[in-house]
Design an enzyme around this catalytic site. Structure first.
Site, short mmCIF file in Angstrom:
data_model
loop_
_atom_site.label_atom_id
_atom_site.label_comp_id
_atom_site.label_asym_id
_atom_site.label_seq_id
_atom_site.Cartn_x
_atom_site.Cartn_y
_atom_site.Cartn_z
N ALA A 177 41.22 35.93 45.56
CA ALA A 177 42.65 36.43 46.19
C ALA A 177 43.17 35.49 44.12
O ALA A 177 43.03 34.25 44.24
CB ALA A 177 43.47 35.53 47.01
N LYS A 178 44.04 36.48 44.09
CA LYS A 178 44.36 36.01 42.59
C LYS A 178 45.92 35.98 42.36
O LYS A 178 46.43 36.64 43.57
CB LYS A 178 44.78 37.34 41.12
CG LYS A 178 44.99 36.93 40.12
CD LYS A 178 45.45 38.15 39.15
CE LYS A 178 46.09 37.57 37.84
NZ LYS A 178 47.47 37.88 38.52
#
Length: 334
Positions: A177-178
């Site tokens: 996940a960014k």
């Protein structure tokens, strides 16, 4: 659903986010093909040659929202062919609905991308059930691709909850996940994904996040790497090599270079001009010719733009500093 091309274990190091280079005149809504193909190829080679570990694009300042499908497809094809397997390539496929996103994701899979940088539809805010169902539907449609969840609370009308992260971690294709601005929720989200998903902090927060879970927080995302990535690559080398003190020095330098980039220190205000400010900074740094912004995201208050240019100057100086150090150490001049 099978093993994706990009696995959680392979998410490591600097995931550089690059713009979609635009030709002069791309801010004219009458221009049909705005993609600067030659600069795209040059920029990909430069980032890889300088040591980044993956390339992501067509998120926010990659202009996923303002590219035509034909431009995005052609851009992805150049990314894949130029990278030629040297590093993973992740491309954004976010649209306003699940079916169009799946159509794009399948086409990108067929072009050879390794994964998707994928935000959820944002016309209306997705609740937790719809959010998880969206990612599961895309994962089932393109099981070959790893998915990096794009958790931008401003763009997508809210941050992903800890409970949703726990559910997303049950989808094998969701590998990372960014992560948004680092804060107190990071530790809870990290516990929720239970080693199954890499949470990627921004480069300047990587050391602090890494200390919470050294075995898990082994990658960061970086938009400023497109201003010149040598400091970011050295940060990765030191941090993953166990030199936390040395890494902390570089993280502090990255933080200092970022000062003033958020107008009035506000992420919410920055998000109103995210595309413009990122492209102004990248253009001013001179490492990549990002070109003009595609409409409608063209105007930016001058005082905000000057903050971006000042940040660019500092990043260019920082990159030059680490480039010179590498040359002195190795005798190789980049």
């Amino acid at each position: 659903m099978g093993t994706p091309r990009l696995t959680t274990e392979a998410v490591r190091g600097v995931f550089a986010i690059m713009p979609t280079p635009a030709l002069d005149g791309a801010d004219d809504p009458g221009m049909i093909d705005t993609l600067d193909r030659a600069e795209t190829e040059r920029a990909v080679n430069a980032l890889i040659d300088d040591g980044v570990d993956a390339i992501m694009s067509t998120g926010t300042f990659g202009e996923c929202a303002t590219l035509t499908w034909e431009e995005l497809r052609d851009f992805a094809e150049i990314l894949v062919s130029t990278a030629a397997g040297r590093v993973p390539v992740l491309v954004g496929a976010t649209t306003l609905n699940t079916r169009d996103t799946i159509t794009r994701a399948r086409a990108l899979r067929d072009l050879g991308v390794d994964g998707l940088l994928l935000g959820r539809p944002m016309w209306a805010q997705c609740d937790e059930e719809n959010l998880v169902a969206f990612y599961r539907a895309v994962a089932e449609a393109v099981p070959e691709l790893g998915i990096v969840v794009y958790d931008n609370p401003e763009a997508f009308k809210g941050k992903i909850s800890t409970e949703a992260y726990a559910a997303l971690a049950g989808i094998p294709q969701v590998v990372a996940a960014k992560y948004p601005v680092f804060g107190p929720q990071f530790a809870a989200d990290l516990a929720a994904v239970d080693h199954r998903v890499r949470l990627l902090p921004v480069d300047r927060d990587w050391c602090t996040a890494h200390e919470l879970a050294p075995a898990d927080v082994v990658a960061c995302w970086s938009g400023s790497a497109s201003c010149g990535p040598l400091a970011h690559v050295e940060l990765s080398r030191r941090l993953l090599g166990g030199d936390l003190a040395g890494a902390r020095v570089i993280a502090d330098e990255l933080g200092a270079a970022s000062a003033g980039f958020f107008p009035e220190g506000s992420f919410a205000l920055f998000s109103r001009y995210n595309i413009q400010l990122e492209k102004i900074r990248i253009n001013a740094a001179g490492y990549i010719k990002a070109g003009p912004c595609r409409p409608p995201y063209a105007h930016c208050p001058e005082e905000y733009a000057e903050g971006a240019r000042a940040s660019a100057r500092r990043f260019a100086e920082l990159d030059a500093k680490y480039r010179a150090r590498e040359s002195e150490t190795t005798g190789v001049q980049r």
